[in-house]
Enzyme design. Structure first.
Site, mmCIF file in Angstrom:
data_model
loop_
_atom_site.group_PDB
_atom_site.id
_atom_site.type_symbol
_atom_site.label_atom_id
_atom_site.label_comp_id
_atom_site.label_asym_id
_atom_site.label_seq_id
_atom_site.Cartn_x
_atom_site.Cartn_y
_atom_site.Cartn_z
ATOM 1 N N THR A 31 48.071 37.007 63.178
ATOM 2 C CA THR A 31 47.758 38.191 62.376
ATOM 3 C C THR A 31 46.608 38.976 62.986
ATOM 4 O OG1 THR A 31 48.519 37.019 60.403
ATOM 5 C CG2 THR A 31 47.176 38.973 60.043
ATOM 6 N N TYR A 87 48.233 24.291 66.624
ATOM 7 C CA TYR A 87 48.919 25.416 65.985
ATOM 8 C C TYR A 87 50.376 25.375 66.413
ATOM 9 C CZ TYR A 87 49.550 30.405 64.620
ATOM 10 O OH TYR A 87 49.947 31.592 64.054
ATOM 11 N N LYS A 113 47.918 23.451 62.073
ATOM 12 C CA LYS A 113 48.474 24.536 61.274
ATOM 13 C C LYS A 113 49.929 24.683 61.685
ATOM 14 C CE LYS A 113 48.889 29.446 60.722
ATOM 15 N NZ LYS A 113 48.715 30.760 61.370
#
Length: 284
Positions: free
Chosen positions: A47, A135, A163
C-alpha cells in the site's frame, strides 16, 4: 524480541510528484493513525508503493515516519528488494531512524526455489540489525512462502513473525496452528476483509490498508473480534464492504485499490492523490 499484535496499517506514501515525498502529509497521516488507536505503522509495504519508489524517497519516508511516530507506536519498515545488499542497507537505515522491525517479501525477479528463498531470508535475518517479519505476498512476487519454509525460519532468533496476504484461509489457519507463538512469533492477516476470521483462527492482528482512511473502524473490528462480539463484527464488516465498493473501485467498477485509497484520503485532507508509476491515478 519485540512482539506485535493489533492493527498495524500499511501506511500510504504521500507524494507531491512521483519522486518527491509530501513530508507534512506524512505527519498528518501518522497522527491520524495514532488517534485511531493503531498498534503500529508499517511503511514501504504494498500500500505504501515501496518497490516503486526511488531509494532516496524510501529512506526519507522511513525517517519522517519514525520522527512523526515519536515512539508512540512501533514502526515496521518494508525492505523488499531484488538485492539482498539493498534490503540490508535499508534495514540499517531503519534501525538508525528508530524503527522497531523490518518486513520482507521474497525477491521478485529471478525464479528461486524454496531452498534458495530460505537461504535468502536466513541471511537477511542473520545480518539485519532489526527483527524480521516475513511477508507472504504471492500476487506481487509470484511465489508463496511454503509451510516448510516458514517452519525452517520460525525458530530463527531474529524472525518475529509473518504477514500473510495470500488470501488462502486454509494456509493461514495452518500458520496460526503450527507457528503462532505468543510472545515469540506473530501471525498477521493481510486482506482486511478477513481480519475477524483471522482473529478467530488465533491471529495476532491485521495489516489493514483501509485503516489509512478509517483507522477506528479497523481497530474497533479487531477489538470486537477478540471479544467475539457477534453484533459489532457484522456492523463493522458492512462499513468495510462499503469502503471496498466506494473507495477501491473506480466508476467502471475496476479495482484500483491504492489510487482509490489515496483519492479518498485527498478528499479527507490527509494527502494528495499522486501515485508512483506504474500505478495510475483513480480517474486515469
Amino acid at each position: 524480541m519485540i512482539t506485535f499484535s493489533g492493527v498495524i496499517p500499511p501506511v500510504v506514501t504521500p507524494l507531491l510528484a512521483h519522486d518527491q515525498l509530501d513530508t507534512p502529509a506524512v505527519d498528518r497521516i501518522v497522527q491520524h493513525l495514532i488517534d485511531g488507536k493503531v498498534s503500529g505503522i508499517f511503511t514501504l509495504g504494498t500500500t505504501g508503493e515501496g518497490p516503486s519508489l526511488p531509494y532516496r524517497v524510501r529512506y526519507e519516508m522511513v525517517e519522517r515516519t519514525c520522527d512523526a511516530a515519536r515512539g508512540q507506536v512501533p514502526v515496521l519498515v518494508g525492505v523488499t528488494d531484488t538485492s539482498l545488499a539493498e534490503s540490508l542497507a535499508l534495514a540499517e537505515h531503519a534501525r538508525s531512524s528508530g524503527a522497531a522491525a523490518i518486513v520482507a517479501a521474497a525477491p521478485f525477479y529471478f525464479d528461486a526455489s524454496q531452498q534458495a528463498l530460505q537461504d535468502w531470508f536466513s541471511r537477511l535475518a542473520d545480518e539485519s540489525p532489526l527483527p524480521l517479519m516475513l511477508y507472504n505476498m504471492p500476487s506481487c512476487v509470484g511465489t508463496t512462502l511454503s509451510i516448510d519454509l516458514v517452519a525452517a525460519l520460525a525458530d530463527h532468533p531474529n524472525v518475529a513473525g509473518i504477514k500473510d496476504s495470500g488470501g488462502d484461509l486454509r494456509y493461514f489457519r495452518q500458520l496460526c496452528v503450527e507457528f503462532r507463538k505468543p510472545g515469540r512469533f506473530s501471525v498477521f492477516m493481510g486482506p482486511e476483509e478477513l481480519l475477524a476470521d483471522a482473529v478467530n483462527f488465533g491471529a495476532d492482528g491485521g495489516v489493514c490498508g483501509g485503516a489509512n482512511l478509517l483507522p477506528l473502524v479497523y481497530t474497533d473490528l479487531y477489538a470486537a473480534a477478540v471479544r467475539s462480539d457477534s453484533l459489532e463484527i457484522p456492523r463493522l464488516h458492512s462499513i468495510i464492504h462499503d469502503l471496498f465498493a466506494s473507495v477501491y473501485r473506480d466508476e467502471n467498477g475496476r479495482m484500483k485499490l491504492i489510487p482509490g485509497l489515496k483519492h479518498a484520503m485527498a478528499q479527507a485532507g490527509l494527502c494528495g492523490p499522486v501515485t508512483a508509476p506504474p500505478l495510475q491515478g483513480f480517474f486515469d
